[in-house]
Scaffold this active site. Structure first.
Site, PDB file in Angstrom:
ATOM      1  N   ASN A  24       0.944  -3.072 -16.487  1.00 51.41           N
ATOM      2  CA  ASN A  24       1.131  -3.518 -15.107  1.00 51.41           C
ATOM      3  C   ASN A  24      -0.197  -4.035 -14.538  1.00 51.41           C
ATOM      4  O   ASN A  24      -1.234  -3.389 -14.708  1.00 51.41           O
ATOM      5  CB  ASN A  24       1.611  -2.311 -14.275  1.00 51.41           C
ATOM      6  CG  ASN A  24       2.088  -2.673 -12.895  1.00 51.41           C
ATOM      7  OD1 ASN A  24       2.930  -3.561 -12.743  1.00 51.41           O
ATOM      8  ND2 ASN A  24       1.569  -1.985 -11.882  1.00 51.41           N
ATOM      9  N   HIS A  65       1.180  -9.105  -5.322  1.00 51.57           N
ATOM     10  CA  HIS A  65       0.676  -8.946  -3.951  1.00 51.57           C
ATOM     11  C   HIS A  65       0.124 -10.306  -3.511  1.00 51.57           C
ATOM     12  O   HIS A  65      -0.905 -10.754  -4.014  1.00 51.57           O
ATOM     13  CB  HIS A  65      -0.453  -7.906  -3.904  1.00 51.57           C
ATOM     14  CG  HIS A  65      -0.011  -6.526  -4.265  1.00 51.57           C
ATOM     15  ND1 HIS A  65       0.862  -5.795  -3.485  1.00 51.57           N
ATOM     16  CD2 HIS A  65      -0.309  -5.740  -5.316  1.00 51.57           C
ATOM     17  CE1 HIS A  65       1.064  -4.619  -4.039  1.00 51.57           C
ATOM     18  NE2 HIS A  65       0.376  -4.553  -5.152  1.00 51.57           N
ATOM     19  N   GLU A 113       5.431  -4.715  -7.472  1.00 52.69           N
ATOM     20  CA  GLU A 113       4.831  -4.258  -6.202  1.00 52.69           C
ATOM     21  C   GLU A 113       4.840  -5.382  -5.176  1.00 52.69           C
ATOM     22  O   GLU A 113       3.872  -5.591  -4.439  1.00 52.69           O
ATOM     23  CB  GLU A 113       3.381  -3.784  -6.444  1.00 52.69           C
ATOM     24  CG  GLU A 113       3.258  -2.691  -7.484  1.00 52.69           C
ATOM     25  CD  GLU A 113       1.825  -2.218  -7.711  1.00 52.69           C
ATOM     26  OE1 GLU A 113       0.945  -2.535  -6.876  1.00 52.69           O
ATOM     27  OE2 GLU A 113       1.593  -1.534  -8.711  1.00 52.69           O
ATOM     28  N   ASP A 173       4.778  -7.853  -2.307  1.00 48.49           N
ATOM     29  CA  ASP A 173       4.641  -8.024  -0.861  1.00 48.49           C
ATOM     30  C   ASP A 173       3.938  -9.346  -0.607  1.00 48.49           C
ATOM     31  O   ASP A 173       3.143  -9.802  -1.420  1.00 48.49           O
ATOM     32  CB  ASP A 173       3.948  -6.841  -0.160  1.00 48.49           C
ATOM     33  CG  ASP A 173       2.610  -6.446  -0.742  1.00 48.49           C
ATOM     34  OD1 ASP A 173       2.001  -7.243  -1.474  1.00 48.49           O
ATOM     35  OD2 ASP A 173       2.150  -5.323  -0.442  1.00 48.49           O
TER      36      ASP A 173
HETATM   37  O1  G3I Z   1      -2.862  10.919   2.516  1.00 54.79           O
HETATM   38  C1  G3I Z   1      -4.247  10.799   2.773  1.00 54.79           C
HETATM   39  C2  G3I Z   1      -4.595  11.319   4.148  1.00 54.79           C
HETATM   40  O2  G3I Z   1      -4.305  12.699   4.212  1.00 54.79           O
HETATM   41  C3  G3I Z   1      -6.065  11.066   4.427  1.00 54.79           C
HETATM   42  O3  G3I Z   1      -6.362  11.455   5.722  1.00 54.79           O
HETATM   43  C4  G3I Z   1      -6.393   9.605   4.258  1.00 54.79           C
HETATM   44  C5  G3I Z   1      -7.886   9.339   4.449  1.00 54.79           C
HETATM   45  O4  G3I Z   1      -8.358   8.290   3.656  1.00 54.79           O
HETATM   46  O5  G3I Z   1      -6.026   9.209   2.945  1.00 54.79           O
HETATM   47  C6  G3I Z   1      -4.649   9.345   2.673  1.00 54.79           C
HETATM   48  O6  G3I Z   1      -4.403   8.932   1.339  1.00 54.79           O
HETATM   49  C7  G3I Z   1      -4.432   7.541   1.141  1.00 54.79           C
HETATM   50  C8  G3I Z   1      -3.104   7.162   0.456  1.00 54.79           C
HETATM   51  O7  G3I Z   1      -3.118   5.791   0.142  1.00 54.79           O
HETATM   52  C9  G3I Z   1      -1.894   7.462   1.321  1.00 54.79           C
HETATM   53  O8  G3I Z   1      -1.902   6.656   2.461  1.00 54.79           O
HETATM   54  C10 G3I Z   1      -5.592   7.181   0.250  1.00 54.79           C
HETATM   55  O9  G3I Z   1      -6.804   7.406   0.931  1.00 54.79           O
HETATM   56  C11 G3I Z   1      -5.495   5.731  -0.139  1.00 54.79           C
HETATM   57  O10 G3I Z   1      -6.507   5.467  -1.126  1.00 54.79           O
HETATM   58  C12 G3I Z   1      -4.148   5.442  -0.752  1.00 54.79           C
HETATM   59  O11 G3I Z   1      -4.061   4.056  -1.007  1.00 54.79           O
HETATM   60  C13 G3I Z   1      -3.109   3.688  -1.973  1.00 54.79           C
HETATM   61  C14 G3I Z   1      -3.780   2.814  -3.013  1.00 54.79           C
HETATM   62  O12 G3I Z   1      -2.821   2.331  -3.936  1.00 54.79           O
HETATM   63  C15 G3I Z   1      -4.820   3.620  -3.778  1.00 54.79           C
HETATM   64  O13 G3I Z   1      -5.288   2.915  -4.845  1.00 54.79           O
HETATM   65  C16 G3I Z   1      -1.989   2.913  -1.293  1.00 54.79           C
HETATM   66  O14 G3I Z   1      -1.243   3.819  -0.481  1.00 54.79           O
HETATM   67  C17 G3I Z   1      -1.061   2.314  -2.344  1.00 54.79           C
HETATM   68  O15 G3I Z   1      -0.140   1.452  -1.707  1.00 54.79           O
HETATM   69  C18 G3I Z   1      -1.867   1.508  -3.328  1.00 54.79           C
HETATM   70  O16 G3I Z   1      -0.994   1.001  -4.303  1.00 54.79           O
HETATM   71  C19 G3I Z   1      -1.621   0.180  -5.294  1.00 54.79           C
HETATM   72  C20 G3I Z   1      -0.897   0.444  -6.604  1.00 54.79           C
HETATM   73  O17 G3I Z   1      -0.954   1.804  -6.918  1.00 54.79           O
HETATM   74  C21 G3I Z   1      -1.497  -0.405  -7.723  1.00 54.79           C
HETATM   75  N1  G3I Z   1      -1.522  -1.800  -7.362  1.00 54.79           N
HETATM   76  C22 G3I Z   1      -2.145  -2.108  -6.094  1.00 54.79           C
HETATM   77  C23 G3I Z   1      -1.495  -1.324  -4.971  1.00 54.79           C
HETATM   78  C24 G3I Z   1      -2.081  -1.689  -3.621  1.00 54.79           C
HETATM   79  O18 G3I Z   1      -3.433  -1.354  -3.548  1.00 54.79           O
END
Ligand code: G3I
Length: 461
Positions: free
Chosen positions: A205, A242, A271, A273
């Site tokens: 992926n 994306h 994924e 969007d």
């Molecule tokens: O849940 C915690 C929260 O408690 C805390 O206060 C906050 C502070 O930073 O963080 C929150 O967690 C975050 C989590 O998303 C939930 O919202 C993480 O920091 C954050 O790093 C995380 O980001 C995710 C990201 O991947 C991490 O790499 C995104 O939700 C998620 O949509 C994104 O998805 C990725 C795929 O896995 C791979 N391809 C790209 C895609 C978009 O970046």
């Protein structure tokens, strides 16, 4: 014989909108006589495809969110809950609580699950970020084995390896601690995943792999072609998709999907969007759906969240529902494109009914290592499996430290990962054990100067 309930229609898909492939395609297809699906999953199902979304466990208690998710989608990806940092926060200590919330919700509602992601340079737990060399390779393989074994039988497709190629024009692998363990880390991960869950489709992926002429797309294509030619177990390629104004939907998107599919793998949009709004956004979504529908082995589309406000980039309003849960123009264009049809996926995966029982068993087991006899060049080890509650079967892994080699085994059926360091042992015959019951297997290790005890694990079904 043609099913009388199906009628074969010949359709001409017009030139893709939004600058997508200008060639008109003539496709023969079979669709149910009863017309249009009124939800995304129903409309995609007409051509044997799924339509999915990423789900965040923390949002499932929001009824607007879960109502839309349940109504529209039949393939579920955990947005963060099955990543390495979530599932193995401390080395050897696995945590499935959040992942299980999503898998259980999906299965209770008759939906399939895409597993995301077993091995990735990002979202590694702290302990893994500081590792390198053989220790990291073994830790990664053990992670793949443990997580894929735990979810065995519940996953439609796994993103086995995520985002392993560099952006830009180099066409090189991304530099990462995993890449520095050796170029074969990706295929080693795929082999471990196949051994752990032989029925899940195994996907590579990545993002920025949409434009056929980009170096990164070509590099991934060459890897998949090489894997197929050498028998590395890969079944599918995931295109994250994306998009925004700086990274628009390319005009050759259909070419990319179709060329990958021609290698003998399924392709999945994993994924999706697209930042934007109104008719411009709607047209780009339509183009993506049409490109997938034009490729028989494009087996499904997953959008990366439900409402704009659920998105990892909410300010770009990139999804199909607005923050209040209303259908956007992009939703309507996707639904219409799905209902207009295209090629039929020749191997649709049946969606489990809501009453499908979870795999039987469900108990847990503990593996304990004990030393056996020792000689100058080798030693014996014994692993005792204890059922903590009644189980139908068990699997145990034994990880030795290079340059150790396991040279003999007894009282079980072994298999090895490609490194030869991780042995998976399954019972000879039935592995059923009553609560508290134990069984043992053994092995001989040629130590080659390293007397470190092997590490052992157990998983039950
Ligand atoms: O849940 C915690 C929260 O408690 C805390 O206060 C906050 C502070 O930073 O963080 C929150 O967690 C975050 C989590 O998303 C939930 O919202 C993480 O920091 C954050 O790093 C995380 O980001 C995710 C990201 O991947 C991490 O790499 C995104 O939700 C998620 O949509 C994104 O998805 C990725 C795929 O896995 C791979 N391809 C790209 C895609 C978009 O970046």
């Amino acid at each position: 014989m043609t099913n009388p309930d199906l009628r074969t229609r010949r359709r001409r898909l017009g030139a893709f909108v939004g600058g997508l492939a200008a060639t008109a395609l003539a496709v023969t297809m079979a669709l149910p006589a009863a017309a249009a699906g009124s939800t995304l999953q129903a409309a995609a199902g007409e051509s044997g495809r799924y339509f999915g979304t990423a789900i965040a466990a923390s949002r499932l208690s929001d009824s607007t969110y879960s109502t839309i998710a349940n109504r529209e989608f039949n393939m579920i990806t955990a947005e963060n809950e099955m990543k390495m940092d979530a599932t193995e926060p401390s080395q050897g200590q696995f945590s499935y609580t959040q992942g299980d919330r999503i898998v259980n919700w999906a299965r209770q509602n008759g939906k399939q699950v895409r597993g995301h992601a077993l091995a990735w340079h990002s979202q590694q737990p702290g302990w893994m970020q500081n590792m390198s060399g053989t220790a990291l390779r073994n830790a990664m393989l053990n992670h793949v084995t443990q997580v894929a074994t735990y979810y065995r039988g519940k996953i439609h497709s796994w993103d086995v390896v995520n985002e392993a190629f560099a952006d830009g024009s180099s066409g090189a692998r991304r530099d990462s601690n995993l890449q520095r363990t050796g170029n074969d880390w990706i295929e080693a991960a795929f082999r471990a995943a196949r051994a752990a869950d032989p029925n899940a489709k195994l996907c590579y992926n990545d993002y920025n792999t949409d434009n056929w002429s980009h170096a990164k797309t070509q590099a991934v294509y060459n890897m998949v072609r090489d894997f197929k030619s050498r028998g590395v177990p890969i079944d599918c390629v995931g295109f994250q998709a994306h998009f925004n104004s700086g990274n628009p939907v390319p005009s050759n998107y259909h070419t990319t999907l179709s060329n990958f599919a021609a290698l003998g793998v399924d392709v999945q949009i994993t994924e999706l969007d697209i930042e934007g709004s109104g008719s411009s956004q709607a047209q780009q979504y339509q183009g993506i759906v049409q490109a997938c529908l034009a490729v028989a082995r494009c087996t499904g589309i997953t959008v990366w969240g439900v409402r704009d406000t659920d998105s990892w980039r909410a300010s770009g309003t990139p999804l199909l529902f607005d923050g209040s849960g209303n259908k956007k123009a992009a939703y309507t264009s996707v639904l219409n494109a799905l209902n207009a049809g295209g090629t039929t996926n020749p191997n649709p995966t049946p969606t489990p009914g809501p009453t499908t029982p979870p795999p039987t068993g469900g108990g847990s087991c503990t593996a304990t290592y004990s030393e056996g006899e020792k000689w100058g060049d080798r030693f014996n080890g014994v692993v005792t499996i204890r059922a903590n509650s009644a189980i139908n079967s068990w699997r145990s892994t034994v990880t030795v430290r290079s340059p150790q080699k396991i040279i003999a085994t007894w009282s079980g059926t072994p298999s090895w990962d490609s490194s030869g360091n991780v042995m998976t042992m399954v019972p000879n015959g039935s592995g059923a054990l009553a609560a508290g019951q134990t069984v043992s297997f053994g092995f001989t290790v040629q130590h080659n100067g390293n007397w470190t005890w092997p590490s052992v694990t157990c998983s039950a079904s």
